[in-house]
Write a protein that holds these residues in place. Structure first.
Motif, mmCIF file in Angstrom:
data_model
loop_
_atom_site.group_PDB
_atom_site.id
_atom_site.type_symbol
_atom_site.label_atom_id
_atom_site.label_comp_id
_atom_site.label_asym_id
_atom_site.label_seq_id
_atom_site.Cartn_x
_atom_site.Cartn_y
_atom_site.Cartn_z
ATOM 1 N N ILE A 91 20.292 -19.431 7.374
ATOM 2 C CA ILE A 91 19.574 -20.337 6.476
ATOM 3 C C ILE A 91 19.591 -21.731 7.103
ATOM 4 O O ILE A 91 20.652 -22.249 7.435
ATOM 5 N N SER A 116 26.471 -14.122 8.549
ATOM 6 C CA SER A 116 25.383 -15.024 8.164
ATOM 7 C C SER A 116 25.805 -16.468 8.353
ATOM 8 O O SER A 116 26.993 -16.794 8.242
ATOM 9 N N HIS A 117 24.812 -17.330 8.650
ATOM 10 C CA HIS A 117 25.097 -18.730 8.966
ATOM 11 C C HIS A 117 24.300 -19.654 8.051
ATOM 12 O O HIS A 117 23.213 -19.300 7.585
ATOM 13 N N LEU A 118 24.842 -20.856 7.844
ATOM 14 C CA LEU A 118 24.162 -21.883 7.052
ATOM 15 C C LEU A 118 24.135 -23.175 7.852
ATOM 16 O O LEU A 118 25.178 -23.643 8.321
ATOM 17 N N ALA A 143 24.259 -23.181 -1.811
ATOM 18 C CA ALA A 143 25.637 -22.754 -1.548
ATOM 19 C C ALA A 143 25.917 -21.408 -2.214
ATOM 20 O O ALA A 143 26.605 -20.543 -1.642
ATOM 21 N N THR A 188 23.669 -19.121 -2.762
ATOM 22 C CA THR A 188 22.944 -18.135 -1.961
ATOM 23 C C THR A 188 23.773 -17.724 -0.755
ATOM 24 O O THR A 188 23.900 -16.535 -0.439
ATOM 25 N N TYR A 189 24.327 -18.717 -0.078
ATOM 26 C CA TYR A 189 25.127 -18.419 1.109
ATOM 27 C C TYR A 189 26.342 -17.565 0.749
ATOM 28 O O TYR A 189 26.728 -16.663 1.513
ATOM 29 N N LYS A 190 26.930 -17.830 -0.406
ATOM 30 C CA LYS A 190 28.067 -17.024 -0.835
ATOM 31 C C LYS A 190 27.650 -15.584 -1.109
ATOM 32 O O LYS A 190 28.381 -14.638 -0.766
ATOM 33 N N GLY A 243 28.989 -15.762 2.946
ATOM 34 C CA GLY A 243 29.506 -17.006 3.486
ATOM 35 C C GLY A 243 30.455 -17.707 2.531
ATOM 36 O O GLY A 243 30.858 -17.158 1.513
ATOM 37 N N ASN A 244 30.802 -18.935 2.867
ATOM 38 C CA ASN A 244 31.706 -19.765 2.077
ATOM 39 C C ASN A 244 33.110 -19.158 2.020
ATOM 40 O O ASN A 244 33.691 -18.960 0.963
#
Length: 290
Positions: free
Chosen positions: A227, A261-263, A241, A243-245, A249-250
């Motif tokens: 993202i 996955s990357h942010l 944030a 979405t990333y979780k 992620g997170n």
């Protein structure tokens, strides 16, 4: 009246930013596609361009854009090492306007039909803005055709945008885009220039409707996702944030494996200016896709 004025100012600012983008794209190194044409897809003919050789990556543009306007600066760089397939979605650019109901599910299916036509089993997919919404939908309904997913300044639900953007979508009018670079780009390649207003009305009606592809569906995406967002691109960073979780992620990566996955949040960038940061986006893409 005040709301209409604010919406008009918002669109005028957007148009100015697009003028800058168009000028930037016109000054970029131009290369010709190795092939181009139309693929039959769910009752319409979808235009595509192919550049370069290598692992395929499919590019999906933002609302009202053409391939050149959205990807003109990135394609020459990506095509040095990749087979780039750029698609113009329903009613955009070379792809004719259609009365067919505009839905993200159908547009994502169109992408798969283009892949079938070009005999591509699987590919990386990158989508910007509206194209990012379609890319999310593609990941949900065609997981076996997807290798990695890149989402640039896009949300999978209406709440992913800040309230000013959501309200702005509801108040869009075709006359706000009259004689804009978007119309000039459309007129330059559209098979029927008289469909401009109908095309705008169809897109704006869709933009004004709330949508949500589903938290559960996003959490089920198995492909790695990158993202990329501008820090002030109109996306709600709290929702981003979340979405990333959902994508894994997170986490505390010193205590557990780094998520696949990357942010990336790019500082000092708006929704439109983000796409002008060619080197930054290219560095993120190459690092993630390779």
């Amino acid at each position: 009246m005040k709301n209409l004025l604010n919406t008009g100012n918002l669109i005028k600012s957007l148009i100015i930013a697009i003028i800058m983008t168009a000028a930037s794209s016109s000054n970029a190194q131009q290369i010709k596609p190795t092939s181009s044409g139309y693929a039959p897809a769910n009752g319409i003919e979808v235009y595509y361009e192919v550049y370069g050789e290598g692992m395929p990556i499919i590019l999906l543009h933002g609302a009202y854009y053409t391939i050149e306007l959205n990807w003109g600066r990135l394609i020459p760089e990506l095509a040095k090492t990749r087979k780039v397939i750029a698609i113009e979605l329903q009613g955009h650019g070379h792809t004719p306007y259609s009365d067919r109901k505009l839905s993200r599910a159908t547009l994502a299916s169109d992408v798969e039909k283009v892949m079938d036509y070009l005999k591509i089993d699987s590919a990386d997919v990158a989508g910007y803005s509206f194209g990012g919404q379609v890319a999310y939908q593609f990941a949900i309904q065609s997981p076996k055709r997807l290798r990695k997913l890149v989402i640039i300044s896009a949300a999978y639900k209406s709440e992913g945008w800040v309230p000013e953007v959501i309200n702005g979508f509801k108040k869009l009018k075709p006359e706000l885009f009259a004689n804009s670079p978007l119309q000039a780009a459309y007129d330059a390649v559209a098979p029927d220039k008289t469909k401009w207003t109908k095309f705008l009305e169809q897109m704006m009606a869709s933009a004004g409707q709330p949508f949500n592809l589903g938290d559960d569906n996003i959490a089920k995406i198995t492909a790695p996702v990158l993202i990329i967002s501008g820090d002030n691109d109109g996306m709600d960073k709290v929702e981003l944030a979340k979405t990333y979780k959902l994508l894994g992620g997170n986490v505390a990566a010193d205590l557990q494996p780094m998520p696949k996955s990357h942010l990336a949040i790019v500082p000092n960038q708006s929704h439109v200016s983000l796409m002008q940061q060619t080197k930054t986006i290219l560095d993120y893409l190459n690092g993630f896709l390779q």
